[in-house]
Design a protein around this motif. Structure first.
Motif, PDB file in Angstrom:
ATOM      1  N   ALA A 316       2.366  -4.780  -0.134  1.00 45.46           N
ATOM      2  CA  ALA A 316       1.113  -4.326  -0.927  1.00 45.46           C
ATOM      3  C   ALA A 316       1.133  -3.023  -0.192  1.00 45.46           C
ATOM      4  N   GLN A 317       2.359  -2.431   0.183  1.00 46.75           N
ATOM      5  CA  GLN A 317       2.649  -1.317   0.659  1.00 46.75           C
ATOM      6  C   GLN A 317       4.092  -0.338  -0.770  1.00 46.75           C
ATOM      7  N   VAL A 318       3.774   1.094  -0.890  1.00 48.80           N
ATOM      8  CA  VAL A 318       4.742   1.848  -1.567  1.00 48.80           C
ATOM      9  C   VAL A 318       5.789   2.459  -0.409  1.00 48.80           C
ATOM     10  N   PHE A 319       5.465   2.185   0.867  1.00 48.70           N
ATOM     11  CA  PHE A 319       6.814   2.469   1.319  1.00 48.70           C
ATOM     12  C   PHE A 319       7.601   1.555   2.131  1.00 48.70           C
ATOM     13  N   GLY A 320       8.929   1.793   1.530  1.00 46.44           N
ATOM     14  CA  GLY A 320       9.918   0.816   1.570  1.00 46.44           C
ATOM     15  C   GLY A 320      10.305   0.624   3.134  1.00 46.44           C
ATOM     16  N   THR A 321      11.380  -0.617   3.817  1.00 42.72           N
ATOM     17  CA  THR A 321      11.378  -0.288   5.117  1.00 42.72           C
ATOM     18  C   THR A 321      12.238   0.738   5.502  1.00 42.72           C
ATOM     19  N   ALA A 325       8.154   4.282   7.925  1.00 46.33           N
ATOM     20  CA  ALA A 325       6.305   4.171   7.357  1.00 46.33           C
ATOM     21  C   ALA A 325       5.848   2.596   7.468  1.00 46.33           C
ATOM     22  N   TYR A 326       7.548   2.138   7.197  1.00 47.36           N
ATOM     23  CA  TYR A 326       7.273   0.523   6.468  1.00 47.36           C
ATOM     24  C   TYR A 326       6.369   0.193   7.837  1.00 47.36           C
ATOM     25  N   ASP A 327       5.513  -0.586   7.512  1.00 51.25           N
ATOM     26  CA  ASP A 327       4.489  -1.766   8.917  1.00 51.25           C
ATOM     27  C   ASP A 327       4.349  -2.991   8.132  1.00 51.25           C
ATOM     28  N   GLU A 328       5.361  -4.150   8.251  1.00 56.61           N
ATOM     29  CA  GLU A 328       5.740  -5.726   8.024  1.00 56.61           C
ATOM     30  C   GLU A 328       4.088  -6.021   7.809  1.00 56.61           C
ATOM     31  N   SER A 329       2.995  -5.733   8.691  1.00 57.05           N
ATOM     32  CA  SER A 329       1.752  -6.291   7.998  1.00 57.05           C
ATOM     33  C   SER A 329       1.566  -6.006   7.233  1.00 57.05           C
ATOM     34  N   TRP A 459       3.113   8.191  10.732  1.00 57.84           N
ATOM     35  CA  TRP A 459       3.801   7.554   8.848  1.00 57.84           C
ATOM     36  C   TRP A 459       2.955   5.898   8.887  1.00 57.84           C
ATOM     37  N   GLN A 460       3.497   5.300   9.437  1.00 61.28           N
ATOM     38  CA  GLN A 460       2.120   3.881   9.155  1.00 61.28           C
ATOM     39  C   GLN A 460       1.486   4.032   8.994  1.00 61.28           C
TER      40      GLN A 460
END
Length: 509
Positions: A316-321, A325-329, A459-460
């Motif tokens: 559901a997020q546009v920032f990748g791994t 900024a990536y937040d797995e939750s 960033w997250q």
């Protein structure tokens, strides 16, 4: 030495004419004894040879072949010297950069600090996919003949990464003075230069004898043949008409079964861009509850698997791994819940639904994805329809004709870059120029943070705000694939942030 060009107006290459255009110089063949020629199937023709209007993706090689960048990106994403020999942040708003003194353009002219400044000023004022990446620059000045200084209006530690993409591609003084030159020829100092082309169909690049940069590239001749259909691309590869193509996951499996090689990796996020966040064209989208309802309406698990099999990750997020900024939750922030979607629509005053024409295009599989997505929206009462504007997709977006678009974002390896590409007021995919004081403050705070761990946390927080406010309705982060013939190419790498293999990575058998 100015590049030779042949300009003939023809339509994009039809599937049935592939063999005709390639006759006499098959893929992997050498036009002259000892030359190494690589032929790549390209999904789109070159819009021009101006790097300012070219984004990562299928178009990128038209520019990357002919232009050096200030900073060179290695395949793993590491930044190394290009035109710039070194760079240093004096503090978080002052960047200095030294440049090589041996750069020569294809017209025989040289490069100095003043011309670097002129190039960067052109990127700052020329509309294009990376114009917003220049937002942090307050001034750029030549300190002497071979060094420049950037004064930033906000901390931006990602500028060197930006200069490893098209904003770092330097064009000659002649092209600065008359950018129309770039409509018909390249004006760079890169390893190759445009030799001839049939507009919309075939483009041939040859070695640039003036090239003095650090790259030791192998191909002598690059040929980009436009084949806009992925099935036709695969057939051309299997027939030996091209050496390398892009592909979908199903085609990868087919090609590998027939002896072809493949490279790929997670690179793109695809889904719906809910651009009209203030309800200018479609009032319903101005209500955050409606945008959240759209997110709850989509079954990402089943849709992602149907579209990309195991070569994807629902999100559901546009920032990748690859970004901090990536937040797995946040990947499963919106559960698939049609009942909740209907409740939110009713709370927002749209219990009976609303009409939502969605901008789309046939390239990159966008329309196919949208066709698979529409039933989920229609199930909760949203009358979503496809409007195909393949030929003027970004023009229609810029004109604010549509409240939403089926789209994809690629090449994001840095959170600041992702925010610049997707969130700021003058980014290409934010045509309504929507801003929010809370989001702006979060982004400014994150950009100013020098400590890596603290910056990631901030960033997250940006990513969480974007997800909670439903600025997008992503489906999955999915893999892109490149197929190649191992008999004519010994090796190919898919560089970090890229969806198409760059010619720097192509190795002679």
């Amino acid at each position: 030495m100015r590049s030779k060009t042949i300009r003939v107006a023809v339509s994009a290459l039809a599937v049935g004419t592939v063999g005709v255009l390639l006759a006499g110089c098959g893929a992997g063949d050498s036009p002259a004894e000892g030359e190494f020629t690589v032929t790549m199937a390209a999904l789109q023709p070159a819009p021009s040879f101006d790097p300012a209007v070219i984004n990562n993706g299928p178009l990128y090689n038209y520019a990357a072949s002919a232009y050096e960048t200030l900073v060179f990106p290695e395949a793993d994403g590491t930044l190394t010297p290009g035109i710039a020999t070194e760079w240093e942040y004096i503090d978080n708003t002052t960047l200095t950069m030294d440049i090589r003194d041996d750069v020569v353009f294809v017209d025989g002219t040289g490069l100095d600090a003043d011309l670097v400044v002129a190039n960067i000023e052109r990127y700052r004022t020329t509309p294009g996919p990376y114009q917003s990446r220049m937002n942090s620059i307050d001034t750029v000045t030549a300190v002497d003949e071979d060094s420049i200084e950037f004064i930033l209006n906000t901390p931006d530690l990602s500028l060197p990464q930006a200069f490893s993409l098209t904003p770092g591609m330097m064009v000659s003084q002649a092209a600065i003075d008359d950018p129309s030159i770039l409509q018909s020829e390249t004006a760079g100092s890169g390893p190759w230069m445009l030799d001839e082309y049939i507009d919309g169909s075939e483009y041939t690049y040859v070695r640039n004898p003036e090239y003095s940069g650090p790259l030791d590239v192998e191909p002598d001749v690059l040929r980009y043949v436009v084949i806009t259909d992925l099935t036709a691309q695969l057939n051309a590869l299997l027939a030996g008409d091209v050496d390398i193509t892009v592909a979908q996951w199903t085609q990868r499996e087919t090609a590998e079964q027939q002896g072809m090689a493949a490279v790929g990796g997670e690179s793109n996020v695809g889904g719906l861009w809910l651009m009209d966040r203030e309800g200018e064209v479609v009032p319903a989208l101005g209500d955050v509850r409606v945008r959240q309802a759209i997110n709850h309406a989509i079954d990402r698990e089943s849709l992602g698997e149907a579209l990309w099999s195991t070569f994807q990750r629902p999100t559901a997020q546009v920032f990748g791994t690859s970004t901090n900024a990536y937040d797995e939750s946040l990947d499963d922030y919106y559960e698939y819940d049609p009942d909740r979607a209907r409740e939110l629509l009713a709370e927002a005053g749209y219990a009976d639904g609303f009409d939502l024409p969605i901008l789309s295009r046939t390239t990159f599989g966008d329309s196919a994805r949208l066709e698979a997505t529409l039933p989920f929206l229609q199930e909760v009462g949203i009358n979503a329809t496809i409007v195909d504007r393949t030929n003027d997709y970004y023009d229609a977006m810029a004109a604010k004709e549509f409240a939403a678009a089926q789209s994809q974002q690629n090449g994001v390896t840095d959170a600041y870059v992702g925010a610049s590409n997707l969130l700021v007021a003058n980014s290409q995919v934010n045509p309504f120029g929507v801003t929010d004081p809370e989001l702006d403050a979060l982004m400014a705070d994150a950009a100013a943070e020098l400590d890596a761990d603290a910056a990631a946390e901030k960033w997250q927080a940006v990513s969480a705000w974007v997800v909670e406010n439903a600025w997008f309705a992503p489906i999955s982060y999915y893999h892109t694939h490149n197929l190649y013939n191992p008999e004519t190419l010994a090796g190919v790498e898919l560089s970090a942030g890229q969806t198409v293999a760059l010619p720097f990575t192509w190795v002679r058998p």
